[in-house]
Design an enzyme around this catalytic site. Structure first.
Site, PDB file in Angstrom:
ATOM      1  N   ARG A  72       0.858  -1.192   0.000  1.00  0.00           N
ATOM      2  CA  ARG A  72       0.000   0.000   0.000  1.00  0.00           C
ATOM      3  C   ARG A  72       0.890   1.236   0.000  1.00  0.00           C
ATOM      4  O   ARG A  72       1.810   1.341   0.817  1.00  0.00           O
ATOM      5  CB  ARG A  72      -0.873  -0.021   1.248  1.00  0.00           C
ATOM      6  N   ARG A 141      -1.457   7.010   9.370  1.00  0.00           N
ATOM      7  CA  ARG A 141      -1.595   6.433   8.022  1.00  0.00           C
ATOM      8  C   ARG A 141      -1.682   7.527   6.957  1.00  0.00           C
ATOM      9  O   ARG A 141      -1.628   8.714   7.260  1.00  0.00           O
ATOM     10  CB  ARG A 141      -2.853   5.554   7.981  1.00  0.00           C
ATOM     11  N   LYS A 205      -3.256   1.838  14.748  1.00  0.00           N
ATOM     12  CA  LYS A 205      -3.273   2.783  13.623  1.00  0.00           C
ATOM     13  C   LYS A 205      -3.945   4.100  14.006  1.00  0.00           C
ATOM     14  O   LYS A 205      -4.770   4.146  14.941  1.00  0.00           O
ATOM     15  CB  LYS A 205      -3.998   2.150  12.446  1.00  0.00           C
ATOM     16  N   LYS A 207      -5.662   7.649  12.001  1.00  0.00           N
ATOM     17  CA  LYS A 207      -6.073   8.121  10.672  1.00  0.00           C
ATOM     18  C   LYS A 207      -6.567   9.555  10.705  1.00  0.00           C
ATOM     19  O   LYS A 207      -7.343   9.925  11.584  1.00  0.00           O
ATOM     20  CB  LYS A 207      -7.178   7.214  10.135  1.00  0.00           C
ATOM     21  N   CYS A 424     -15.144  -3.082  -0.020  1.00  0.00           N
ATOM     22  CA  CYS A 424     -13.752  -3.319   0.349  1.00  0.00           C
ATOM     23  C   CYS A 424     -13.197  -4.432  -0.533  1.00  0.00           C
ATOM     24  O   CYS A 424     -13.926  -5.048  -1.297  1.00  0.00           O
ATOM     25  CB  CYS A 424     -13.664  -3.710   1.821  1.00  0.00           C
ATOM     26  N   CYS A 430      -7.836 -10.715   1.130  1.00  0.00           N
ATOM     27  CA  CYS A 430      -7.884 -10.272   2.524  1.00  0.00           C
ATOM     28  C   CYS A 430      -7.993 -11.467   3.464  1.00  0.00           C
ATOM     29  O   CYS A 430      -8.954 -12.240   3.399  1.00  0.00           O
ATOM     30  CB  CYS A 430      -9.059  -9.326   2.750  1.00  0.00           C
ATOM     31  N   CYS A 469     -16.218  -8.183   6.169  1.00  0.00           N
ATOM     32  CA  CYS A 469     -16.153  -8.462   7.609  1.00  0.00           C
ATOM     33  C   CYS A 469     -16.437  -7.161   8.350  1.00  0.00           C
ATOM     34  O   CYS A 469     -16.548  -6.102   7.740  1.00  0.00           O
ATOM     35  CB  CYS A 469     -14.775  -9.034   7.987  1.00  0.00           C
ATOM     36  N   CYS A 473     -13.767  -1.525   6.245  1.00  0.00           N
ATOM     37  CA  CYS A 473     -12.812  -0.832   5.384  1.00  0.00           C
ATOM     38  C   CYS A 473     -13.466   0.052   4.320  1.00  0.00           C
ATOM     39  O   CYS A 473     -12.832   0.978   3.821  1.00  0.00           O
ATOM     40  CB  CYS A 473     -11.870  -1.830   4.727  1.00  0.00           C
TER      41      CYS A 473
HETATM   42 FE1  SRM Z   1      -8.863  -1.725   6.240  1.00  0.00          FE
HETATM   43  C1  SRM Z   1      -7.468  -4.324   7.923  1.00  0.00           C
HETATM   44  C2  SRM Z   1      -8.085  -3.135   3.326  1.00  0.00           C
HETATM   45  C3  SRM Z   1      -9.591   1.175   4.721  1.00  0.00           C
HETATM   46  C4  SRM Z   1     -10.525  -0.701   9.054  1.00  0.00           C
HETATM   47  N1  SRM Z   1      -7.874  -3.406   5.723  1.00  0.00           N
HETATM   48  C5  SRM Z   1      -7.342  -4.333   6.564  1.00  0.00           C
HETATM   49  C6  SRM Z   1      -6.521  -5.368   5.803  1.00  0.00           C
HETATM   50  C7  SRM Z   1      -5.100  -4.890   5.761  1.00  0.00           C
HETATM   51  C8  SRM Z   1      -6.659  -6.823   6.287  1.00  0.00           C
HETATM   52  C9  SRM Z   1      -5.672  -7.340   7.298  1.00  0.00           C
HETATM   53  O1  SRM Z   1      -5.452  -6.701   8.333  1.00  0.00           O
HETATM   54  O2  SRM Z   1      -5.156  -8.419   7.048  1.00  0.00           O
HETATM   55  C10 SRM Z   1      -7.212  -5.252   4.415  1.00  0.00           C
HETATM   56  C11 SRM Z   1      -6.379  -5.654   3.213  1.00  0.00           C
HETATM   57  C12 SRM Z   1      -7.263  -6.266   2.172  1.00  0.00           C
HETATM   58  C13 SRM Z   1      -6.599  -6.533   0.886  1.00  0.00           C
HETATM   59  O3  SRM Z   1      -6.549  -7.709   0.470  1.00  0.00           O
HETATM   60  O4  SRM Z   1      -6.139  -5.602   0.251  1.00  0.00           O
HETATM   61  C14 SRM Z   1      -7.739  -3.835   4.465  1.00  0.00           C
HETATM   62  N2  SRM Z   1      -8.722  -1.061   4.391  1.00  0.00           N
HETATM   63  C15 SRM Z   1      -8.475  -1.815   3.299  1.00  0.00           C
HETATM   64  C16 SRM Z   1      -8.718  -1.048   2.025  1.00  0.00           C
HETATM   65  C17 SRM Z   1      -7.772  -1.422   0.894  1.00  0.00           C
HETATM   66  C18 SRM Z   1     -10.178  -1.250   1.603  1.00  0.00           C
HETATM   67  C19 SRM Z   1     -10.528  -0.768   0.221  1.00  0.00           C
HETATM   68  O5  SRM Z   1     -11.240  -1.522  -0.426  1.00  0.00           O
HETATM   69  O6  SRM Z   1     -10.159   0.322  -0.190  1.00  0.00           O
HETATM   70  C20 SRM Z   1      -8.567   0.384   2.560  1.00  0.00           C
HETATM   71  C21 SRM Z   1      -7.149   0.872   2.504  1.00  0.00           C
HETATM   72  C22 SRM Z   1      -7.034   2.220   3.086  1.00  0.00           C
HETATM   73  C23 SRM Z   1      -5.703   2.879   2.882  1.00  0.00           C
HETATM   74  O7  SRM Z   1      -5.388   3.170   1.743  1.00  0.00           O
HETATM   75  O8  SRM Z   1      -5.026   3.132   3.874  1.00  0.00           O
HETATM   76  C24 SRM Z   1      -8.988   0.200   4.006  1.00  0.00           C
HETATM   77  N3  SRM Z   1      -9.800  -0.011   6.820  1.00  0.00           N
HETATM   78  C25 SRM Z   1     -10.104   1.026   5.992  1.00  0.00           C
HETATM   79  C26 SRM Z   1     -11.066   1.877   6.611  1.00  0.00           C
HETATM   80  C27 SRM Z   1     -11.703   3.110   5.981  1.00  0.00           C
HETATM   81  C28 SRM Z   1     -11.029   4.390   6.377  1.00  0.00           C
HETATM   82  O9  SRM Z   1     -10.026   4.366   7.077  1.00  0.00           O
HETATM   83  O10 SRM Z   1     -11.516   5.435   5.971  1.00  0.00           O
HETATM   84  C29 SRM Z   1     -11.352   1.325   7.855  1.00  0.00           C
HETATM   85  C30 SRM Z   1     -12.398   1.833   8.846  1.00  0.00           C
HETATM   86  C31 SRM Z   1     -11.979   3.009   9.630  1.00  0.00           C
HETATM   87  C32 SRM Z   1     -11.239   2.610  10.858  1.00  0.00           C
HETATM   88  O11 SRM Z   1     -10.032   2.417  10.782  1.00  0.00           O
HETATM   89  O12 SRM Z   1     -11.889   2.449  11.908  1.00  0.00           O
HETATM   90  C33 SRM Z   1     -10.541   0.139   7.972  1.00  0.00           C
HETATM   91  N4  SRM Z   1      -8.936  -2.374   8.180  1.00  0.00           N
HETATM   92  C34 SRM Z   1      -9.730  -1.838   9.149  1.00  0.00           C
HETATM   93  C35 SRM Z   1      -9.612  -2.652  10.331  1.00  0.00           C
HETATM   94  C36 SRM Z   1     -10.332  -2.392  11.679  1.00  0.00           C
HETATM   95  C37 SRM Z   1      -9.524  -1.460  12.489  1.00  0.00           C
HETATM   96  C38 SRM Z   1     -10.098  -1.159  13.839  1.00  0.00           C
HETATM   97  O13 SRM Z   1      -9.386  -0.562  14.644  1.00  0.00           O
HETATM   98  O14 SRM Z   1     -11.237  -1.472  14.128  1.00  0.00           O
HETATM   99  C39 SRM Z   1      -8.735  -3.699  10.017  1.00  0.00           C
HETATM  100  C40 SRM Z   1      -8.287  -4.841  10.934  1.00  0.00           C
HETATM  101  C41 SRM Z   1      -7.189  -4.463  11.834  1.00  0.00           C
HETATM  102  O15 SRM Z   1      -6.607  -3.384  11.745  1.00  0.00           O
HETATM  103  O16 SRM Z   1      -6.908  -5.287  12.698  1.00  0.00           O
HETATM  104  C42 SRM Z   1      -8.347  -3.496   8.645  1.00  0.00           C
HETATM  105 FE1  SF4 Z   2     -10.819  -7.346   4.663  1.00  0.00          FE
HETATM  106 FE2  SF4 Z   2     -12.757  -6.923   6.381  1.00  0.00          FE
HETATM  107 FE3  SF4 Z   2     -11.329  -4.863   5.467  1.00  0.00          FE
HETATM  108 FE4  SF4 Z   2     -13.006  -6.069   3.862  1.00  0.00          FE
HETATM  109  S1  SF4 Z   2     -13.568  -4.966   5.737  1.00  0.00           S
HETATM  110  S2  SF4 Z   2     -10.886  -5.541   3.378  1.00  0.00           S
HETATM  111  S3  SF4 Z   2     -12.920  -8.157   4.528  1.00  0.00           S
HETATM  112  S4  SF4 Z   2     -10.569  -6.486   6.724  1.00  0.00           S
END
Ligand code: SRM
Ligand code: SF4
Length: 568
Positions: A72, A141, A205, A207, A424, A430, A469, A473
């Site tokens: 990323r 981030r 993290k 943001k 997502c 993922c 899930c 995201c």
């Molecule tokens: Fe996310 C984890 C993809 C935005 C909350 N996110 C992941 C992971 C890295 C899975 C992992 O931990 O193994 C995913 C990778 C999937 C893949 O195969 O690429 C993933 N997140 C994404 C992306 C690519 C989704 C998308 O379709 O665009 C976004 C990349 C953002 C970036 O460029 O930095 C993405 N993730 C978000 C957002 C939206 C936002 O930030 O505006 C959220 C919700 C906001 C938040 O953080 O609360 C988000 N991602 C999470 C979480 C839950 C974090 C939490 O504290 O609750 C995880 C799981 C974790 O961190 O343990 C996670």
């Molecule tokens: Fe993966 Fe869940 Fe984030 Fe979708 S919402 S990219 S399934 S961690």
């Protein structure tokens, strides 16, 4: 005091994020890296993944999983030059799976980078004057900001702020350069330090999003720290500051929940970077380092109270934030197609379904953008809604750009629902996905479009989002219609998020298939078509008519409470 989480030890013992990564990379016997190192790669913007579609077959053959890395990038504000786009395109084809994934945080991801390709990919990214530093991990981030095609000068101002704050909060360690670019440590250099983070970085993290009303295209309330620009006489007079937003939760664990950020005051533009640093360092010191499930700012704010958090930020700043200034959001998302800028330039906002840049029959997105980058003189800007803005287009160049987009099948007449749809990544890459997302939403939208068409609602903008899930995201809890994966082909259905991105939605039905959800939504669309008030959005209608109740518990919701409350 509770025991520290394992990740805290890994960070502390990593020598500023180096750990055993160099050794692990050089082990060619496996496509993987050891578990502790997988935690460290995140700080360098990389995740070890495997193709989950191939798991059963490879397990049968007793083969190692099909490991590959996701990388990323850090692109504050999502803005790249055409030359950078060309480089990004080449890396995708030569070192990754041939696609570029635009993310919900204005950057790009590569999937499918096998171990031997990681260093060459990183070197190519660096050569394009980009990096992946701190794109993942327990750090600040990628910083996202409003795209505002109608006001290029305002966009420039928030883009500069996004870049500056990203730079200011960047880790100081040279680990990224040493591991991936093979930079040699300077002999006799002073011992390394992390002046802002310290050796264990953040509990989790962090943001930042910068919004410019009236458009809330960054979903500012979904972030740990938000800045809402207050524009006076065409200039940014300062920012309202929000803290404590976040999406992620865990099914069946009501002490995890999405939460909207609270507005805590107003700061001047020249104070904003310091405010960001102080909000972040309060979290560095006060955040929960024992349970990673409760380690985001939102839980710290819930635990200590928003007033105590603000007071500590003000103590560290040495002054009080001013009272928040009035603002109003009118919508989430982007506006499709052409938009004139106040400086006479034009922007074309291109629909990219779920952010996946690839060539499909009749829609050659990857090729079309590559060719365009060969002669376009403006910029490419990735939106927080997984779309791409082609900016700084002169009036005289509009016909050529339009003809080029037409030629490659890139001008899509999408419905109001599809335009506002976001999924997502989910399966197959993922590791946390419980259900399909990116590969499911397009078909689900097609089914819903048929229902909407029956009621004359094809042009109406309705925000729909899906995640595989509950981590959220694609920010599904901010959507008017949200789908959150529970298990293969089963989702929880949420309704009622405000189209302005100012209200969380609520659980409407638990454990539905996409087909059952279409059946459940169809009568609601019918009622909406016949009973809505002038200009009323679908979610507002659903609340006014009692389909769901508005969120009552402050700015958070507890999934477990939501369903019984609805039944009451
Ligand atoms: Fe996310 C984890 C993809 C935005 C909350 N996110 C992941 C992971 C890295 C899975 C992992 O931990 O193994 C995913 C990778 C999937 C893949 O195969 O690429 C993933 N997140 C994404 C992306 C690519 C989704 C998308 O379709 O665009 C976004 C990349 C953002 C970036 O460029 O930095 C993405 N993730 C978000 C957002 C939206 C936002 O930030 O505006 C959220 C919700 C906001 C938040 O953080 O609360 C988000 N991602 C999470 C979480 C839950 C974090 C939490 O504290 O609750 C995880 C799981 C974790 O961190 O343990 C996670
Ligand atoms: Fe993966 Fe869940 Fe984030 Fe979708 S919402 S990219 S399934 S961690």
């Amino acid at each position: 005091m509770s025991e520290l989480s394992r990740n805290e030890t890994i960070k502390a013992e990593s020598n500023f994020l180096r750990g055993g990564l160099v050794k692990a990379l050089d082990q060619t016997i496996t496509g993987s890296v050891p578990e502790d190192e997988t935690q460290l790669t995140k700080f360098h913007g990389m995740y070890l993944q495997d193709d989950r579609d191939l798991r059963p077959e490879r397990a049968k053959k007793r083969m190692e999983k099909a490991f590959a890395f996701m990388a990323r990038l850090r692109i504050p504000g999502g803005s790249v030059t055409p030359a950078q786009w060309l480089a990004l395109d080449a890396i995708a084809r030569e070192r990754a799976n041939g696609t570029i994934r635009l993310t919900t945080r204005e950057t790009i991801q590569y999937h499918g980078i096998i171990k031997g390709n990681v260093r060459p990919a990183m070197k190519a990214i660096h050569a394009a004057m980009l990096d992946t530093i701190a794109a993942c991990g327990d750090v600040n981030r990628n910083v996202i900001c409003a795209t505002i095609p109608e006001h290029p000068a305002l966009h420039e101002a928030v883009l500069t702020f996004a870049r500056d704050v990203s730079q200011h909060l960047l880790p100081h360690t040279r680990a990224w350069h040493e591991i991936w670019l093979e930079e040699q440590p300077v002999i006799g250099a002073a011992p390394e330090q992390e002046p802002i983070y310290g050796p264990t970085y953040l509990p989790r993290k962090f943001k930042i999003a910068i919004a410019v009303p009236p458009r809330n295209d960054v979903d500012v309330f979904a972030h740990d720290l938000g800045f809402i620009a207050i524009v006076e006489n065409g200039k940014i007079a300062g920012y309202n500051v929000t803290i404590g937003g976040g999406m992620g939760m865990t099914h069946g664990e009501p002490d995890t929940f999405p939460r909207l950020g609270d507005v805590i005051g107003f700061c001047l533009p020249e104070q904003a970077i310091d405010v960001a640093e102080k909000v972040m360092t309060v979290q560095r010191d006060w955040g929960d380092r024992s349970s990673r499930k409760h380690a985001r700012v939102k839980y710290t704010v819930e635990r200590v109270g928003v007033d105590a958090y603000r007071a500590e930020v003000e103590t560290r700043l040495g002054y009080k934030l001013q009272p928040a200034r009035p603002y109003a959001f009118t919508r989430q998302g982007d506006t499709p197609g052409w938009m004139a800028g106040s400086d006479g330039s034009w922007t074309y906002t291109l629909f990219v379904e779920n952010g996946r840049v690839q060539d499909l029959p009749g829609r050659l997105l990857m090729t079309g953008l590559r060719e365009l980058a060969g002669w376009h003189s403006g910029r490419f800007v990735i939106s927080a809604n997984q779309n791409l803005l082609i900016t700084e287009i002169a009036e005289a160049d509009k016909p050529a750009i339009e003809a080029h987009l037409q030629k490659h099948g890139l001008i899509a007449d999408v419905t109001g629902l599809r335009w506002n749809a976001m999924a997502c990544v989910g399966l197959p890459t993922c590791g946390l996905a419980l259900a399909e997302s990116e590969r499911c939403l397009p078909d689900l939208v097609t089914q819903l479009e048929a229902e909407l068409a029956r009621h004359g609602l094809s042009k109406d903008e309705i925000c729909i989002r899906m995640t595989g899930c509950p981590n959220g995201c694609a920010r599904p809890y901010m959507a008017e219609i949200g789908f959150v994966g529970r298990t293969p082909n089963i989702y929880n259905l949420y309704l009622g998020g405000a189209f302005e991105g100012t209200r969380l939605n609520k659980l409407y039905q638990r454990d539905v298939t996409p087909e059952a959800a279409v059946a459940a939504l169809s009568p609601l669309f019918a009622a909406y078509a016949s009973g809505r008030q002038q200009g009323e959005h679908f979610s507002d209608f659903a609340i006014r008519t009692g389909v769901i109740r508005p969120t009552t518990a402050g700015n958070q919701f507890h999934e477990e409470l939501a369903a019984p409350e609805r039944a009451a």
